[in-house]
Design an enzyme around this catalytic site. Structure first.
Site, short mmCIF file in Angstrom:
data_model
loop_
_atom_site.label_atom_id
_atom_site.label_comp_id
_atom_site.label_asym_id
_atom_site.label_seq_id
_atom_site.Cartn_x
_atom_site.Cartn_y
_atom_site.Cartn_z
N TYR A 107 0.84 -1.19 0.00
CA TYR A 107 0.00 0.00 0.00
C TYR A 107 0.88 1.25 0.00
O TYR A 107 1.30 1.71 -1.05
CB TYR A 107 -0.97 -0.01 1.20
CG TYR A 107 -2.05 -1.06 1.03
CD1 TYR A 107 -3.19 -0.80 0.28
CD2 TYR A 107 -1.90 -2.32 1.58
CE1 TYR A 107 -4.17 -1.76 0.11
CE2 TYR A 107 -2.88 -3.29 1.42
CZ TYR A 107 -4.01 -3.01 0.68
OH TYR A 107 -4.96 -3.97 0.49
N CYS A 108 1.16 1.78 1.16
CA CYS A 108 1.83 3.08 1.24
C CYS A 108 3.29 3.05 0.80
O CYS A 108 3.77 4.02 0.23
CB CYS A 108 1.68 3.65 2.64
SG CYS A 108 -0.06 3.93 3.08
N VAL A 109 4.00 1.96 1.06
CA VAL A 109 5.40 1.90 0.61
C VAL A 109 5.44 1.86 -0.92
O VAL A 109 6.18 2.62 -1.55
CB VAL A 109 6.13 0.69 1.23
CG1 VAL A 109 7.51 0.50 0.61
CG2 VAL A 109 6.24 0.85 2.74
#
Length: 179
Positions: A107-109
């Site tokens: 997701y965010c990485v």
């Protein structure tokens, strides 16, 4: 160095969370010794949700051992550059290469790595410095370890007009100061 969402709420939910936080803390110490900035990102959301900024779970993990000189940036999207001052903070510090770590791999990485490349930055993705949910991606039939491996390969092979992405295990990350 950029640390994505290593928060009290998320750390117990990710694969090898405490081990990951300790590895990231060691990298942050090395970055500071070399004079490289450390930026920690924190996912926040609307009041009354799990990501309510006032909720204790949104605090960054104390295992990171953040220092007063470290920069903390709140974000509301998977892409840490979206509607934040991350790009300006990095430009002000003359950062052209991110050492990227954190939560969650898929997701965010992932979103932050791709966005950094599109912003013209080079990225060193710490191959053992990010983690997905502890159960991986059961809908895709992937263990947590397989999710990490898959994203390492996908991101290292991605073509972006701005920057480049390389993989490096934490033990091989070397910080240098420009100028």
């Amino acid at each position: 160095m950029v640390v994505v969402d290593v928060q009290e709420l998320l750390l117990p939910l990710v694969w090898r969370g405490e081990e990951l936080a300790d590895r990231i803390a060691a990298l942050a110490r090395a970055a500071r010794r070399a004079g490289a900035p450390v930026v920690a990102l924190r996912q926040v959301g609307p009041p009354g949700t799990d990501f309510d900024p006032a909720s204790p779970g949104t605090r960054l993990s104390p295992r990171l051992c953040l220092e007063p000189t470290d920069v903390v940036i709140d974000k509301t999207a998977t892409d840490a550059f979206y509607r934040t001052d991350l790009a300006a903070v990095l430009a002000e510090r003359r950062v052209d290469t991110l050492v990227l770590t954190g939560v969650a791999t898929d997701y965010c990485v992932d979103a932050t790595a791709r966005s950094a490349l599109s912003h013209g930055l080079d990225v060193v993705l710490v191959s053992d410095g990010h983690a997905p949910a502890a159960d991986g991606d059961p809908r895709a039939g992937l263990t947590a370890e397989q999710v990490v491996d898959r994203h390492n390969r996908l991101l290292a092979g991605a073509v972006h007009p701005g920057g480049t992405l390389g993989l490096r295990p934490a033990a091989d990350v070397v910080f240098t100061r420009r100028g």
